[in-house]
Design a protein around this motif. Structure first.
Motif, short mmCIF file in Angstrom:
data_model
loop_
_atom_site.label_atom_id
_atom_site.label_comp_id
_atom_site.label_asym_id
_atom_site.label_seq_id
_atom_site.Cartn_x
_atom_site.Cartn_y
_atom_site.Cartn_z
N ASN A 111 0.86 -1.28 0.01
CA ASN A 111 0.01 -0.05 0.14
C ASN A 111 0.99 1.21 0.09
O ASN A 111 1.53 1.34 1.04
CB ASN A 111 -0.93 0.02 1.10
CG ASN A 111 -1.93 -0.85 1.26
OD1 ASN A 111 -3.07 -0.65 0.60
ND2 ASN A 111 -2.11 -2.10 2.14
N ASN A 112 0.98 1.80 -1.05
CA ASN A 112 1.64 3.21 -0.96
C ASN A 112 0.98 4.22 -0.22
O ASN A 112 -0.14 4.40 -0.09
CB ASN A 112 1.68 3.65 -2.51
CG ASN A 112 2.82 4.72 -2.58
OD1 ASN A 112 2.73 5.94 -2.51
ND2 ASN A 112 4.10 4.20 -2.76
N PRO A 113 1.67 5.25 0.46
CA PRO A 113 1.38 6.12 1.16
C PRO A 113 0.52 7.37 0.39
O PRO A 113 -0.19 8.15 1.01
CB PRO A 113 2.35 7.00 1.98
CG PRO A 113 3.69 6.20 1.43
CD PRO A 113 3.43 5.00 0.41
N PHE A 114 0.52 7.34 -0.90
CA PHE A 114 -0.41 8.08 -1.70
C PHE A 114 -1.71 7.62 -1.97
O PHE A 114 -1.91 6.58 -2.19
CB PHE A 114 0.32 8.08 -3.08
CG PHE A 114 -0.53 9.28 -4.00
CD1 PHE A 114 -0.70 10.56 -3.60
CD2 PHE A 114 -1.29 8.56 -4.98
CE1 PHE A 114 -1.70 11.24 -4.56
CE2 PHE A 114 -2.16 9.56 -5.74
CZ PHE A 114 -2.31 10.84 -5.51
N VAL A 115 -2.65 8.29 -1.43
CA VAL A 115 -4.11 8.11 -1.71
C VAL A 115 -4.88 9.28 -2.20
O VAL A 115 -4.49 10.37 -2.13
CB VAL A 115 -4.82 7.40 -0.29
CG1 VAL A 115 -4.27 6.15 0.28
CG2 VAL A 115 -4.66 8.69 0.92
N MET A 116 -6.26 9.03 -2.56
CA MET A 116 -7.16 9.87 -3.13
C MET A 116 -8.36 9.85 -2.57
O MET A 116 -8.90 8.65 -2.20
CB MET A 116 -7.12 10.08 -4.68
CG MET A 116 -5.94 10.24 -5.17
SD MET A 116 -5.74 10.29 -7.15
CE MET A 116 -6.34 8.56 -7.38
N LEU A 117 -9.07 10.85 -2.46
CA LEU A 117 -10.34 11.01 -2.25
C LEU A 117 -11.30 11.64 -3.33
O LEU A 117 -10.92 12.77 -3.42
CB LEU A 117 -10.74 11.43 -0.72
CG LEU A 117 -11.96 11.36 -0.04
CD1 LEU A 117 -12.30 9.92 0.53
CD2 LEU A 117 -12.26 12.45 1.11
N THR A 118 -12.42 11.04 -3.72
CA THR A 118 -13.14 11.87 -4.86
C THR A 118 -14.55 11.73 -4.60
O THR A 118 -14.94 10.96 -4.10
CB THR A 118 -12.60 11.46 -6.17
OG1 THR A 118 -13.16 10.06 -6.22
CG2 THR A 118 -11.17 11.24 -6.41
N ARG A 119 -15.20 12.69 -5.32
CA ARG A 119 -16.65 12.46 -5.58
C ARG A 119 -16.84 11.26 -6.51
O ARG A 119 -16.12 11.14 -7.36
CB ARG A 119 -17.37 13.73 -5.98
CG ARG A 119 -17.38 14.88 -5.10
CD ARG A 119 -18.22 14.55 -3.80
NE ARG A 119 -18.37 15.75 -3.08
CZ ARG A 119 -18.75 15.72 -1.93
NH1 ARG A 119 -19.02 14.48 -1.21
NH2 ARG A 119 -19.02 16.68 -1.13
N PRO A 120 -17.81 10.44 -6.33
CA PRO A 120 -17.86 9.36 -6.97
C PRO A 120 -17.89 9.53 -8.77
O PRO A 120 -17.63 8.60 -9.31
CB PRO A 120 -19.20 8.60 -6.61
CG PRO A 120 -19.30 9.47 -5.17
CD PRO A 120 -19.10 10.56 -5.42
N ASN A 121 -18.35 10.80 -9.16
CA ASN A 121 -18.44 10.83 -10.70
C ASN A 121 -17.12 11.53 -11.18
O ASN A 121 -17.12 11.95 -12.16
CB ASN A 121 -19.44 11.84 -10.84
CG ASN A 121 -19.64 12.98 -10.24
OD1 ASN A 121 -18.80 13.38 -9.44
ND2 ASN A 121 -20.63 13.82 -10.57
N THR A 122 -16.08 11.78 -10.45
CA THR A 122 -14.84 12.24 -10.93
C THR A 122 -14.10 11.44 -11.82
O THR A 122 -14.05 10.23 -12.02
CB THR A 122 -13.62 12.43 -9.49
OG1 THR A 122 -14.26 13.41 -8.62
CG2 THR A 122 -12.55 12.72 -9.95
N THR A 123 -13.82 12.35 -12.70
CA THR A 123 -13.17 11.67 -14.18
C THR A 123 -11.62 12.34 -14.18
O THR A 123 -11.16 13.17 -13.56
CB THR A 123 -13.74 12.14 -15.36
OG1 THR A 123 -13.72 13.49 -15.68
CG2 THR A 123 -15.29 11.67 -15.36
N GLU A 124 -10.92 11.89 -15.25
CA GLU A 124 -9.58 12.56 -15.60
C GLU A 124 -9.38 14.08 -15.59
O GLU A 124 -8.61 14.88 -15.19
CB GLU A 124 -9.07 12.18 -16.85
CG GLU A 124 -8.19 10.69 -16.58
CD GLU A 124 -6.99 10.82 -15.74
OE1 GLU A 124 -6.30 11.75 -15.58
OE2 GLU A 124 -6.80 9.76 -14.88
N THR A 125 -10.67 14.69 -16.16
CA THR A 125 -10.61 16.11 -16.47
C THR A 125 -11.78 16.78 -15.53
O THR A 125 -11.86 18.09 -15.60
CB THR A 125 -11.13 16.27 -17.87
OG1 THR A 125 -12.16 15.61 -18.16
CG2 THR A 125 -10.00 15.88 -18.81
N ALA A 126 -12.48 16.40 -14.54
CA ALA A 126 -13.38 17.03 -14.13
C ALA A 126 -13.77 16.14 -12.76
O ALA A 126 -13.76 14.94 -12.78
CB ALA A 126 -14.78 17.28 -14.75
N GLY A 127 -14.20 17.19 -11.64
CA GLY A 127 -14.81 16.54 -10.38
C GLY A 127 -13.78 16.58 -9.41
O GLY A 127 -12.59 16.91 -9.45
#
Ligand code: DGJ
Length: 763
Positions: free
Chosen positions: A238-254
């Protein structure tokens, strides 16, 4: 910019805002972290929790503040006790046997610039950086908040630093014992971020040896979601880098948050959704098994955590992280310097070499344009396999009669630099070092020791061991003209014991501090050496290592298709300039897969390029092709090193039709870009593929061409098009071969085929 007004704090970067205030009770309530907003007159009131009653079984903080229910509040940090039953930020066991703390606000300080840390590496504010777009350096500021436990005199500092240009805020904490008796710190995390709801996906990067950085996504719900390492290294698990996103996030929005830690030891990142739908993010040193004795007057620093947020999707988040790593983590002489194209001996000859064999390879390497020859494992002691000699850092004269010095001179006379592999943190029982110092190895006396790769770990919590490593490595590095060092580490921690008496709960963190001390001394003693980190590939791929070594060997899996997945995973949090990638033999040694030269080269280009195969065994035609590849890379190397990276399409392992990766990097001044298209498996009769770029100068004209070496084919694509067309419409690529014979004008795409596209501003 950092501002305070009536205990309302605003931390602002170019595109983000972070707000909190101090409640009358002395607790810091988090109000907002996200895309930049401006405060109106009622901002604070609108965002704060305004309870008029507490839920049926809610706990109120005190009689004086009956409506402060810590379980419901979003807080900048929390401690065990007084109602907050989520995982805490800090836990201290006091001399009276109580683990309950009560830290309350005492004061704050804002300063320009950024302070360093006493024991750990940290991000730094650049003073003289000016990028190609003429941007001034970041005006970094720092805020320190102080909280004092009202019962015991322990003091907690929360330290925030704002890096406006990268849209990054870092956080760290320091705990000081100003009481009169020793206390036991059971956890001290680096970052806590409490968010008001739980409509989020949690993204982690999991894996194992040779298959690092798989991007995993979980939808949050009530409960705890943990990404962690317990093996003493930041780990490939498990790398220490993690992300948290809104469920509809894409590469270009969200909406997308990213978190990382400047630390190389066991760590934990957690997203916890509580009974009220609030989400708590906690990151820091792995608390499980951790316990640190804090004597009166002593302090403990937690590693610095890094966070960023954007509403521009994964891509924008990655580019902020990339800029931050390039400008505020990587340092030293090699920070912005173009990295040499290297040849590494490992997969070429493994342990089976002598000087003659090495020089034969080196001669071909020099002819193809390679700039650095790296001698990997096997050059020291009696190291003819992986069973012995770690610790005996003197040259094996049977293999290299003239020593490293003579070999290095011969390599230099071919016009290349010389580099060497070492694994200084380890010891083999079959070594002279072990005969002399068996107690330097980490092992429980009188019990069987569970070995990994026939080796044990040296006890870097000891000053005498650290001094030995620094001396032994200084001797090696000054025994020849050495310009590059690959610093490997091939086993994890399981059976902990220090003959010097280091307390078990402190061992792993003290080891990590010892590792940093050794690195610090060596990089300062040898400032011109390019250090490359490695731990069986990506088992210690983190921001702590990158504070000392500008690049890290990404994975022991050199198969180009696997590497496309691994490097895509890495690219979410790490720039291409830190990812070391090599062209290796086909069939590949780890997977047995046959992969075209173009693909092996294309994937390795999107990293710091090297070769790792026996070049001397290639045909003349292949050697010429390698020569042309290297010339291409050198021409565009700056773009790969410092360009903006875009994941245009990210292939998935389990989906044939989507087994396509499209990457791109755009030079800082947008004068050129390099695109890459890889298809894992050929599927007949697919509709025409598109290559749609991102990040070009929309008002400029570009020439778009494919770069093919060794295919015997001419250019498939040659267009002059506007940046806006390329970014928004994209190029329809030549139709792919589909089974009716290979006609001129079709794009021949076998399994694992790929193309590189050169996109240059037209005059
Ligand atoms: C593991 C590394 O990741 C490889 O690249 C190679 O250096 C071997 N160790 C050598 O033992």
């Amino acid at each position: 910019m950092i501002r305070e007004q009536n205990l309302f704090f605003e931390i602002t970067t170019n595109h983000t805002s972070y707000w909190f205030h101090i409640l009358p009770s002395g607790h810091p309530e988090h109000l907002y972290y996200g895309p930049r907003i401006e405060a109106g007159a009622d901002a604070e009131r609108a965002l704060a929790d305004r309870p008029v009653y507490l839920g049926g079984n809610g706990i109120s903080y005190s009689k004086e503040y009956p409506l402060v229910g810590l379980e419901e509040l979003c807080l900048e940090f929390s401690a065990l006790g007084h109602g907050d039953v989520r995982d805490p930020f800090v836990t201290v066991l006091y001399p009276n046997g109580s683990p309950v703390s009560d830290f309350l606000y005492e004061g704050y300080q804002i300063r320009d610039g950024k302070s360093g840390m006493q024991t750990l590496p940290s991000a730094y504010a650049e003073e003289d950086h000016q990028d190609n777009r003429g941007n001034a350096p970041d005006c970094v500021q720092e805020l320190t908040l102080t909280f004092r436990d009202r019962n015991y005199g322990t003091v907690l500092e929360l330290i925030y630093a704002a890096f406006p240009d990268c849209d990054v805020i870092t956080r760290r904490s320091v705990l000081r014992n100003e009481g009169s008796r020793a206390a036991e710190v059971q956890r001290l995390m680096s970052l806590q971020l409490d968010l008001a709801d739980s409509e989020y996906d949690w993204h982690t990067f999991t894996g194992a040896w040779a298959r690092e950085f798989n991007h995993q996504t979980d939808r949050l719900h009530q409960g705890r979601f943990v990404s962690e390492s317990r093996c003493g290294l930041s780990s490939s698990m498990n790398n220490p880098f993690v992300m948290l996103t809104r469920p509809n996030t894409t590469e270009t929005a969200g909406l997308c948050y990213g978190f990382n830690l400047i630390y190389s030891g066991s760590h934990q990142e957690e997203a916890e959704v509580n009974a009220y739908g609030k989400t708590r993010i906690l990151t820091g040193i792995q608390p499980d098994g951790f316990s640190w004795k804090l004597e009166p007057g002593e302090e403990l620093e937690a590693p610095e955590a890094v966070m960023t947020v954007t509403d521009g999707g994964f891509g924008a988040l990655s580019r902020s992280m990339h800029r931050f790593v390039r400008h505020h983590i990587v340092r030293g002489a090699w920070k912005d310097r173009e990295r040499p194209v290297l040849l590494n001996s490992w997969e070429a000859v493994y342990f089976d070499f002598n000087e003659e064999k090495l020089l034969e390879m080196a001669k071909t390497a020099a002819d193809t344009g390679i700039e650095l020859f790296v001698l990997d494992d096997g050059w020291f002691g009696r190291r003819n396999d992986a069973r012995s000699s770690l610790g005996d850092w003197y040259v094996n004269r049977e293999k290299l009669p003239g020593g490293l010095g003579e070999l290095a001179e011969k390599i230099h006379s071919l016009g290349m630099q010389f580099g060497i592999w070492v694994e200084p943190e380890m010891i083999c029982v079959r070594s002279h070092l072990y005969e002399e110092h068996p107690d330097w190895a980490v092992a429980v006396p009188g019990t069987i020791h569970s070995e990994g790769r026939n080796q044990r770990i040296l006890d870097l919590t000891r000053q005498d061991v650290r001094d030995y490593i620094v001396q032994a490595m200084s001797d090696v590095f000054s025994s020849a003209r050495i310009s590059y060092v690959k610093w490997d580490n091939n086993r994890i921690f399981t059976d902990l014991f220090s003959a010097a008496g280091t307390r078990p709960g402190e061992f792993l963190h003290r080891y990590c501090l010892g590792y940093y001390e050794v690195m610090d001394r060596l990089v300062h003693a040898f400032p011109d050496i390019l250090f490359e980190g490695c731990a069986s590939g990506g088992n210690r791929f983190d921001l702590g290592v990158l504070c000392y070594m500008p690049q890290i060997w990404a994975s022991d899996d050199t198969d180009a298709v696997c590497r496309a997945m691994i490097q895509t995973g890495m690219s979410y949090g790490y720039p291409m300039s830190v990812i070391s990638a090599h062209v290796s033999a086909s069939p590949n040694h780890q997977t047995g897969r046959y992969t075209p030269w173009a693909t092996r080269f294309g994937v390795a280009c999107f990293g710091m390029l090297g070769y790792e195969l026996n070049l001397a065994s290639l045909s003349e035609e292949e050697k010429q092709m390698v020569q042309r590849q290297i010339a291409f890379y050198k021409e565009h190397r700056k773009t790969f090193l410092s360009g903006d990276y875009y994941r245009l399409v990210s292939g998935r392992e389990d989906d044939f039709e989507k087994g396509i990766w499209q990457w791109m990097c755009v030079a800082e001044d947008q004068s050129e870009a390099i695109g890459f298209f890889l298809q894992r498996q050929f599927v007949p009769n697919m509709s025409a593929a598109f290559f749609r770029t991102q990040g070009l100068d929309e008002h400029a004209l570009y020439r778009f061409r494919d770069f093919q070496v060794g295919s015997g084919l001419g250019n498939e694509e040659d267009f002059t098009l506007s940046g806006s067309l390329l970014d928004h419409a994209g190029v329809r690529l030549t139709q792919a071969y589909a089974g009716e014979g290979r006609k001129p004008g079709t794009r021949y795409f076998s399994d694992a085929a790929s193309r590189l596209y050169v996109i240059e501003k037209a005059e």
